[in-house]
Enzyme design. Structure first.
Site, PDB file in Angstrom:
ATOM      1  N   HIS A 134       0.786  -1.283  -0.046  1.00  0.00           N
ATOM      2  CA  HIS A 134       0.112   0.065   0.041  1.00  0.00           C
ATOM      3  C   HIS A 134       0.860   1.256   0.144  1.00  0.00           C
ATOM      4  O   HIS A 134       1.525   1.368   0.928  1.00  0.00           O
ATOM      5  CB  HIS A 134      -0.890   0.123   1.174  1.00  0.00           C
ATOM      6  CG  HIS A 134      -1.561  -1.290   1.622  1.00  0.00           C
ATOM      7  ND1 HIS A 134      -2.817  -1.714   0.708  1.00  0.00           N
ATOM      8  CD2 HIS A 134      -1.457  -2.320   2.353  1.00  0.00           C
ATOM      9  CE1 HIS A 134      -3.093  -2.770   1.012  1.00  0.00           C
ATOM     10  NE2 HIS A 134      -2.495  -3.290   2.239  1.00  0.00           N
TER      11      HIS A 134
ATOM     12  N   SER B 268       1.503  -0.290  -5.637  1.00  0.00           N
ATOM     13  CA  SER B 268       0.702  -0.794  -4.248  1.00  0.00           C
ATOM     14  C   SER B 268       0.187  -1.830  -4.531  1.00  0.00           C
ATOM     15  O   SER B 268       0.123  -2.546  -5.704  1.00  0.00           O
ATOM     16  CB  SER B 268      -0.361   0.453  -4.412  1.00  0.00           C
ATOM     17  OG  SER B 268      -1.158   0.416  -3.106  1.00  0.00           O
TER      18      SER B 268
ATOM     19  N   SER C 158      -5.665   1.694  -2.229  1.00  0.00           N
ATOM     20  CA  SER C 158      -5.015   1.849  -1.077  1.00  0.00           C
ATOM     21  C   SER C 158      -4.130   3.226  -1.198  1.00  0.00           C
ATOM     22  O   SER C 158      -3.422   3.786  -0.236  1.00  0.00           O
ATOM     23  CB  SER C 158      -4.522   0.971  -0.277  1.00  0.00           C
ATOM     24  OG  SER C 158      -3.470   0.562  -1.081  1.00  0.00           O
TER      25      SER C 158
ATOM     26  N   ASP D 164       3.494  -7.674   0.049  1.00  0.00           N
ATOM     27  CA  ASP D 164       2.298  -7.405   1.042  1.00  0.00           C
ATOM     28  C   ASP D 164       0.987  -8.107   0.305  1.00  0.00           C
ATOM     29  O   ASP D 164       0.652  -7.778  -0.658  1.00  0.00           O
ATOM     30  CB  ASP D 164       1.980  -6.059   1.460  1.00  0.00           C
ATOM     31  CG  ASP D 164       0.803  -6.063   2.099  1.00  0.00           C
ATOM     32  OD1 ASP D 164      -0.003  -6.860   2.658  1.00  0.00           O
ATOM     33  OD2 ASP D 164       0.621  -4.817   2.791  1.00  0.00           O
TER      34      ASP D 164
ATOM     35  N   GLU E 220       4.594  -9.230   4.324  1.00  0.00           N
ATOM     36  CA  GLU E 220       3.953  -8.217   5.542  1.00  0.00           C
ATOM     37  C   GLU E 220       2.634  -8.992   6.003  1.00  0.00           C
ATOM     38  O   GLU E 220       2.485  -8.690   7.241  1.00  0.00           O
ATOM     39  CB  GLU E 220       3.453  -7.096   4.571  1.00  0.00           C
ATOM     40  CG  GLU E 220       2.735  -6.267   5.507  1.00  0.00           C
ATOM     41  CD  GLU E 220       3.537  -5.212   6.504  1.00  0.00           C
ATOM     42  OE1 GLU E 220       4.790  -5.291   6.489  1.00  0.00           O
ATOM     43  OE2 GLU E 220       2.990  -4.451   7.187  1.00  0.00           O
TER      44      GLU E 220
ATOM     45  N   ASN F  51       4.872 -10.774   9.202  1.00  0.00           N
ATOM     46  CA  ASN F  51       3.567 -10.691   9.971  1.00  0.00           C
ATOM     47  C   ASN F  51       3.723 -11.591  11.255  1.00  0.00           C
ATOM     48  O   ASN F  51       3.148 -11.024  12.376  1.00  0.00           O
ATOM     49  CB  ASN F  51       2.756 -11.511   9.021  1.00  0.00           C
ATOM     50  CG  ASN F  51       1.022 -11.535   9.653  1.00  0.00           C
ATOM     51  OD1 ASN F  51       0.744 -10.509   9.950  1.00  0.00           O
ATOM     52  ND2 ASN F  51       0.580 -12.477  10.090  1.00  0.00           N
TER      53      ASN F  51
ATOM     54  N   LYS G 241       4.886  -7.119  14.986  1.00  0.00           N
ATOM     55  CA  LYS G 241       3.753  -6.823  13.600  1.00  0.00           C
ATOM     56  C   LYS G 241       2.439  -7.438  14.058  1.00  0.00           C
ATOM     57  O   LYS G 241       1.585  -6.561  14.299  1.00  0.00           O
ATOM     58  CB  LYS G 241       4.355  -7.602  12.587  1.00  0.00           C
ATOM     59  CG  LYS G 241       3.916  -6.963  11.218  1.00  0.00           C
ATOM     60  CD  LYS G 241       2.530  -7.457  10.924  1.00  0.00           C
ATOM     61  CE  LYS G 241       1.846  -6.778   9.632  1.00  0.00           C
ATOM     62  NZ  LYS G 241       0.563  -7.257   9.357  1.00  0.00           N
TER      63      LYS G 241
ATOM     64  N   ASP H  22       0.063  -4.441  14.559  1.00  0.00           N
ATOM     65  CA  ASP H  22      -0.521  -3.682  13.526  1.00  0.00           C
ATOM     66  C   ASP H  22      -1.898  -4.319  13.170  1.00  0.00           C
ATOM     67  O   ASP H  22      -2.847  -3.657  13.155  1.00  0.00           O
ATOM     68  CB  ASP H  22       0.475  -4.062  12.320  1.00  0.00           C
ATOM     69  CG  ASP H  22       0.131  -3.858  10.836  1.00  0.00           C
ATOM     70  OD1 ASP H  22      -1.256  -4.229  10.673  1.00  0.00           O
ATOM     71  OD2 ASP H  22       0.807  -3.427  10.079  1.00  0.00           O
ATOM     72  N   ASN H  23      -1.864  -5.753  13.123  1.00  0.00           N
ATOM     73  CA  ASN H  23      -3.169  -6.325  12.748  1.00  0.00           C
ATOM     74  C   ASN H  23      -4.224  -5.937  13.827  1.00  0.00           C
ATOM     75  O   ASN H  23      -5.566  -5.894  13.690  1.00  0.00           O
ATOM     76  CB  ASN H  23      -3.084  -8.013  12.672  1.00  0.00           C
ATOM     77  CG  ASN H  23      -2.042  -8.157  11.776  1.00  0.00           C
ATOM     78  OD1 ASN H  23      -1.202  -7.549  11.423  1.00  0.00           O
ATOM     79  ND2 ASN H  23      -2.063  -9.482  11.345  1.00  0.00           N
TER      80      ASN H  23
ATOM     81  N   CYS I 147      -6.101  -2.065  13.481  1.00  0.00           N
ATOM     82  CA  CYS I 147      -7.328  -2.207  12.905  1.00  0.00           C
ATOM     83  C   CYS I 147      -8.192  -1.507  13.961  1.00  0.00           C
ATOM     84  O   CYS I 147      -9.395  -0.965  13.583  1.00  0.00           O
ATOM     85  CB  CYS I 147      -7.823  -3.567  12.986  1.00  0.00           C
ATOM     86  SG  CYS I 147      -6.736  -4.155  11.307  1.00  0.00           S
TER      87      CYS I 147
ATOM     88  N   HIS J 208      -7.259  -9.259   3.664  1.00  0.00           N
ATOM     89  CA  HIS J 208      -6.517  -8.637   2.602  1.00  0.00           C
ATOM     90  C   HIS J 208      -7.360  -8.664   1.330  1.00  0.00           C
ATOM     91  O   HIS J 208      -7.105  -7.803   0.504  1.00  0.00           O
ATOM     92  CB  HIS J 208      -5.231  -9.434   2.610  1.00  0.00           C
ATOM     93  CG  HIS J 208      -4.356  -8.813   1.549  1.00  0.00           C
ATOM     94  ND1 HIS J 208      -3.321  -7.755   1.828  1.00  0.00           N
ATOM     95  CD2 HIS J 208      -3.882  -9.135   0.205  1.00  0.00           C
ATOM     96  CE1 HIS J 208      -2.493  -7.526   0.800  1.00  0.00           C
ATOM     97  NE2 HIS J 208      -2.757  -8.393  -0.236  1.00  0.00           N
TER      98      HIS J 208
ATOM     99  N   HIS K 156      -3.593   2.162   8.881  1.00  0.00           N
ATOM    100  CA  HIS K 156      -3.125   2.478  10.054  1.00  0.00           C
ATOM    101  C   HIS K 156      -2.262   3.689  10.581  1.00  0.00           C
ATOM    102  O   HIS K 156      -1.643   3.959   9.609  1.00  0.00           O
ATOM    103  CB  HIS K 156      -2.334   1.244  10.653  1.00  0.00           C
ATOM    104  CG  HIS K 156      -3.059  -0.194  10.403  1.00  0.00           C
ATOM    105  ND1 HIS K 156      -4.348  -0.261  10.559  1.00  0.00           N
ATOM    106  CD2 HIS K 156      -2.313  -1.348  10.425  1.00  0.00           C
ATOM    107  CE1 HIS K 156      -4.716  -1.534  10.359  1.00  0.00           C
ATOM    108  NE2 HIS K 156      -3.436  -2.240  10.424  1.00  0.00           N
TER     109      HIS K 156
ATOM    110  N   SER L 181       5.732  -2.172  12.425  1.00  0.00           N
ATOM    111  CA  SER L 181       5.616  -3.288  11.203  1.00  0.00           C
ATOM    112  C   SER L 181       7.077  -3.251  10.376  1.00  0.00           C
ATOM    113  O   SER L 181       7.615  -3.964   9.858  1.00  0.00           O
ATOM    114  CB  SER L 181       4.490  -3.243  10.447  1.00  0.00           C
ATOM    115  OG  SER L 181       3.252  -3.197  11.180  1.00  0.00           O
TER     116      SER L 181
ATOM    117  N   GLN M  25      10.182  -5.250   8.769  1.00  0.00           N
ATOM    118  CA  GLN M  25      10.483  -5.413   7.238  1.00  0.00           C
ATOM    119  C   GLN M  25      11.965  -4.930   6.918  1.00  0.00           C
ATOM    120  O   GLN M  25      12.688  -5.760   6.096  1.00  0.00           O
ATOM    121  CB  GLN M  25       9.414  -4.192   6.384  1.00  0.00           C
ATOM    122  CG  GLN M  25       8.118  -4.908   6.074  1.00  0.00           C
ATOM    123  CD  GLN M  25       8.095  -6.000   5.102  1.00  0.00           C
ATOM    124  OE1 GLN M  25       9.268  -6.614   4.489  1.00  0.00           O
ATOM    125  NE2 GLN M  25       6.997  -6.558   4.866  1.00  0.00           N
TER     126      GLN M  25
END
Ligand code: NAI
Length: 461
Positions: free
Chosen positions: A53, A76, A81, A128, A187, A212, A217, A221-222, A226, A332, A382, A390, A394
């Site tokens: 993204h 992307s 996104s 990703d 990711e 991930n 991560k 992040d998840n 969210c 996703h 996010h 995250s 990476q």
């Protein structure tokens, strides 16, 4: 020289740069890596294709990779996104980027192809969802004479056409590119599933790092990502009053936990559906009613899929929903909701990424981002702080694969725990967290060292 980028409007670069300046102050992990590795440039020689993204946060990631010595080209991983000002700022900084919010599927796969076109060829992938990896591997299989079969979706049709085009333009390109790739860092949950599947079939041609499943991560992040971005997306799309509404969250994994918390935080009454008894029990004990989707169709106002699975909300479900139910996905891919089955219905576009669709009964639903991940389609994804965690993973994964890739087999790896703890540590100061230090006796007593790692591998957080 022809311009080596595709963005909506390069004039947006100044605005993008200002937001980048703000984001940098919220991304201490990435900035610390710049300070640590900016001089030694461990990514020198790496030519990284990024398929992720194209947001402001990703722009900070890209500039970090460049500062560490890499050459980067970017696309992307989702048609909705991109933040056009972020893409413009990156293009203005002379990094080739191919990303426009609202690009067509044909453009999407063409842009991914373009992001591979380094003059000397790509040698690393930062993925990703796995599309960049899929593109190269599928193309190489086609070059080896394999029949890719009849496409089962509109997108697959586009992918096959793009592969054919590249094969005609540059015979042998896919195989050559596949053989040059030293590794991929992935990711997200869905992309990681694809990688493990490749290993199972003996088809992974290079080592992969599963970003991930770093704790810093998926458990951040998840979940917390969210928690902030789901309701943000629903609000920007619909301006609906959340308090008092009944919302159903499908799936109670990391994304589901964050999504349910997001809706509850906004005052909605939240129900959860699950297939896994452990996650169902977790949802119940977190205070959510765990139900069957079928039993909530007529009463709920908001339906959100978070499963990474397909056909979770089906056409018969949408037909049974009450008038003006809001339907969206934060997983996703867009196949969680059977959007293709809505094609023959009456669509009214309310605004970009918001459609009203009429059912045979006359009831309407509001569909967000055509079923694509709504926190990035209807809002801006996010916040920077959580993406810093995250993306720090990476960058560490890219350094590891680029500098030590030869020590890895063609399998999927997770970063070691001491690096996971390092990523967390880099984010403590920014929010004023004071960490207690173990003394030697205490450390011995629980079987660790005062410097960590603090938990055994099997610990689940
Ligand atoms: P997860 O595996 O932790 O959770 C998915 C949950 O859905 C599991 O508990 C599973 O049992 C459940 N599930 C599967 N099929 C179901 C069904 N038919 N009905 C109800 N529940 C079902 O995965 P995670 O990390 O939560 O990721 C979910 C999706 O979100 C993935 O596609 C991932 O790539 C994506 N993702 C999206 C983000 C975003 O910003 N939009 C951020 C991170 C991940």
């Amino acid at each position: 020289m022809a311009k080596d980028y595709v963005v909506k409007d390069i004039e947006l670069a100044d605005y993008g740069r200002k937001e980048l300046d703000i984001a940098e102050t919220e991304m201490p992990g990435l900035m610390a890596l710049r300070a640590e590795y900016g001089e030694s440039k461990p990514l020198k020689g790496a030519r990284i294709v990024g398929s992720l993204h194209m947001t402001i946060q990703t722009a900070v990631l890209i500039e970090t990779l460049v500062e560490l010595g890499a050459d980067v080209r970017w696309a992307s991983c989702n048609i909705f996104s991109t933040q056009d000002h972020a893409a413009a700022a990156i293009a203005a900084g002379n990094v080739p980027v191919f990303a426009v919010k609202g690009q067509s599927l044909e453009e999407h796969w063409d842009y991914l192809d373009r992001s591979f076109q380094f003059p000397e060829g790509a040698n690393m992938i930062l993925d990703d969802g796995g599309d960049a990896t899929l593109y190269v591997l599928l193309g190489a299989r086609a070059e080896a004479g394999e029949d890719l079969g009849i496409p089962t979706s509109e997108e697959e049709e586009v992918i096959h056409a793009q592969i054919k085009k590249r094969m005609e333009q540059s015979p042998g390109w896919f195989t050559k590119t596949r053989d040059a790739i030293k590794g991929v860092s992935e990711e997200t949950t869905t992309g990681v599933h694809r990688l493990y599947d490749l290993v199972k079939k003996g088809q992974l041609p290079f080592p992969a790092i599963n970003v991930n499943d770093s704790v810093t991560k998926s458990k951040f992040d998840n979940k917390y990502g969210c928690k902030e971005s789901l309701v943000d997306g629903i609000r920007r799309a619909t301006d609906t009053m959340m308090a008092g509404k009944v919302a159903v969250v499908m799936g109670y994994g990391d994304v589901g936990k964050g999504s349910a918390a997001s809706l509850r935080g906004a005052g909605a009454r939240v129900k959860v559906t699950e297939v896994d008894p452990i996650c169902a029990l977790q949802a119940a004990m977190d205070g959510f009613e765990v139900v069957l989707l079928e039993d909530a169709l007529e009463t709920a106002d908001i339906f959100i899929t978070t499963t990474g699975n397909k056909d979770v909300i089906r056409i018969e479900h949408m037909r049974a929903m009450k008038d003006m139910a809001i339907v969206g996905n934060i997983g996703h891919f867009d196949n969680e909701i059977q959007v293709a089955a809505l094609k023959n219905h009456k669509w009214t576009k309310i605004k970009d990424q918001v459609d009203m669709i009429e059912m045979p009964s006359g009831n309407r639903i509001i569909l967000l981002s055509e079923g694509r991940l709504l926190n990035l389609g209807n809002a801006t994804g996010h916040p920077s702080f959580v993406m810093s965690a995250s993306f720090t993973n990476q960058v560490l994964a890219q350094i590891e694969l680029w500098t030590k890739g030869d020590e890895y087999e063609n399998k999927v790896y997770i970063l070691p725990k001491h690096l996971d703890e390092k990523v967390a540590r880099l984010h403590l100061d920014r929010i004023g967290v004071k960490l207690t230090r173990l003394d030697k006796e205490q450390a011995d007593y629980i079987g660790v060292t005062p410097e960590g790692p603090f938990k055994p591998e099997h610990y689940r957080y």
